[in-house]
Design a protein around this motif. Sequence first.
Motif, PDB file in Angstrom:
ATOM      1  N   SER A  61      -0.506   9.155  -9.976  1.00 20.54           N
ATOM      2  CA  SER A  61       0.648   8.564  -9.316  1.00 20.54           C
ATOM      3  C   SER A  61       0.397   7.087  -8.966  1.00 20.54           C
ATOM      4  N   TYR A  62      -0.810   6.799  -8.470  1.00 20.54           N
ATOM      5  CA  TYR A  62      -1.152   5.416  -8.102  1.00 20.54           C
ATOM      6  C   TYR A  62      -1.091   4.509  -9.335  1.00 20.54           C
ATOM      7  N   GLU A  63      -1.666   4.998 -10.417  1.00 18.16           N
ATOM      8  CA  GLU A  63      -1.698   4.220 -11.655  1.00 18.16           C
ATOM      9  C   GLU A  63      -0.285   3.943 -12.173  1.00 18.16           C
ATOM     10  N   GLN A  64       0.544   4.967 -12.068  1.00 20.32           N
ATOM     11  CA  GLN A  64       1.943   4.834 -12.493  1.00 20.32           C
ATOM     12  C   GLN A  64       2.664   3.783 -11.651  1.00 20.32           C
ATOM     13  N   ARG A  65       2.475   3.868 -10.340  1.00 23.90           N
ATOM     14  CA  ARG A  65       3.131   2.909  -9.448  1.00 23.90           C
ATOM     15  C   ARG A  65       2.632   1.481  -9.712  1.00 23.90           C
TER      16      ARG A  65
ATOM     17  N   LEU B 112       0.837  -1.211   0.000  1.00 21.39           N
ATOM     18  CA  LEU B 112       0.000   0.000   0.000  1.00 21.39           C
ATOM     19  C   LEU B 112       0.871   1.260   0.000  1.00 21.39           C
ATOM     20  N   ASN B 113       1.862   1.299   0.891  1.00 22.12           N
ATOM     21  CA  ASN B 113       2.740   2.467   0.958  1.00 22.12           C
ATOM     22  C   ASN B 113       3.431   2.717  -0.375  1.00 22.12           C
ATOM     23  N   TYR B 114       3.825   1.631  -1.015  1.00 24.06           N
ATOM     24  CA  TYR B 114       4.482   1.740  -2.322  1.00 24.06           C
ATOM     25  C   TYR B 114       3.514   2.315  -3.353  1.00 24.06           C
ATOM     26  N   LEU B 115       2.284   1.809  -3.365  1.00 26.24           N
ATOM     27  CA  LEU B 115       1.315   2.236  -4.385  1.00 26.24           C
ATOM     28  C   LEU B 115       0.852   3.680  -4.191  1.00 26.24           C
ATOM     29  N   ILE B 116       0.717   4.111  -2.944  1.00 22.70           N
ATOM     30  CA  ILE B 116       0.270   5.495  -2.732  1.00 22.70           C
ATOM     31  C   ILE B 116       1.460   6.465  -2.681  1.00 22.70           C
ATOM     32  N   SER B 117       2.655   5.963  -2.959  1.00 23.82           N
ATOM     33  CA  SER B 117       3.874   6.796  -2.913  1.00 23.82           C
ATOM     34  C   SER B 117       4.039   7.478  -1.562  1.00 23.82           C
TER      35      SER B 117
ATOM     36  N   LEU C  37       0.431   8.848   4.016  1.00 21.76           N
ATOM     37  CA  LEU C  37       0.350  10.076   3.221  1.00 21.76           C
ATOM     38  C   LEU C  37       0.975   9.839   1.850  1.00 21.76           C
ATOM     39  N   PHE C  38       0.352  10.400   0.824  1.00 19.20           N
ATOM     40  CA  PHE C  38       0.951  10.424  -0.518  1.00 19.20           C
ATOM     41  C   PHE C  38       1.987  11.551  -0.470  1.00 19.20           C
ATOM     42  N   THR C  39       3.175  11.227   0.060  1.00 17.45           N
ATOM     43  CA  THR C  39       4.172  12.277   0.346  1.00 17.45           C
ATOM     44  C   THR C  39       4.729  12.908  -0.926  1.00 17.45           C
TER      45      THR C  39
END
Length: 350
Positions: free
Chosen positions: A320-324, A201-206, A235-237
């Motif tokens: 960003s999520y789609e890219q990840r 999750l952390n990876y996907l939401i950056s 947080l999407f940091t």
Amino acid sequence: MRCYGCLKEISSKSQYCPTCKKNIFDNIDIKPLSFDKEEFYTFRAQNTDRMSISGVQDKISLKFSDNNILEPAKANGRYILKPVPRSHDVASKLGDMPANEHISMQISKQIFKLNTAENCLVEFKDGELAYLTKRFDYQKIEGIVKKAEQEDFASILGYTEELQDKNYKYESSYEDIAEGIKKYVSASVPAIEEFYKRIILNYLISNGDAHLKNFSLLRYPNRDDYILSPNYDLLFTSYHLKDEPAITALELFSEYETTAYGAMGYYTLEDFEVFGKMLNIPNKRLVKIFKDIMNIEPEVYELVSHSYLSDEAKEAYIRSYEQRLKKSLLYYIDSYKFKKESILVNGLSL
Ligand SMILES: [Zn+2]
């Protein structure tokens, strides 16, 4: 309007749906806060040394007064309030920060179905929104409120500024945290799978700030065993920090490096597959986890579109999520050996 907790459509008379009112506020009718952001900062400045909650972002504890008004608490607060940070750095788009943390936590709770700290948005006296989370170290057990002992992984693994340096929170790996969970949590099999999903999750939401202090264990009075604390501080940091150096706050592995990582310089499915196997998560569970991640993608975007983020931030979150998900996580190269051997990749029919 949409509920300030779960974002479901509700009548405009109330700001919270009945479920959120019960889970977050124990059924107390909640009104906008009786103070504004300036008064928040005054209280914060006067009580800095006395606050038991740590961290960089400005926050204060709140609790209900005898007549059920949420007010700043010098001790024993049950909620943590985080407003828009005071910096006037326009480029960091800080106005979106409370809604960013809120939507990130709601994705964790509602879509990834992870154990997540109760959270919502709340209005200051003047209507400005702040992020509010309920402390999970206090819990009503058989009608009595009990305070858990909470240990974060910097302390569990012995990382301190004195022993390392000021970046000590970032100088370990998720593999080390997993070892700690296996060592101290008695029901470690479900806790490890939960932890693994949190890393994805952390990876996907950056979220580039999922460091050692953002994972904790809890132990309640009269219990010998530790449990993994709920998920918090998401947080999407990347939205606020344009040149964020790392893809993840910590490296996945203490020493290992996959072929894909060596070639790409970021984590892809191969890394998460190897990491999952390293944590002894069975292949069929890994396949299920990744199938679920593929299936929930539209739900993530729908919830983001209902969030209190600005239109610009909603678009950035989804992009960003789609890219990840599609360009980073699921990226693989035909010639890589792991493609042929991987049960995961076969299972996903990529
Ligand atoms: Zn709700």
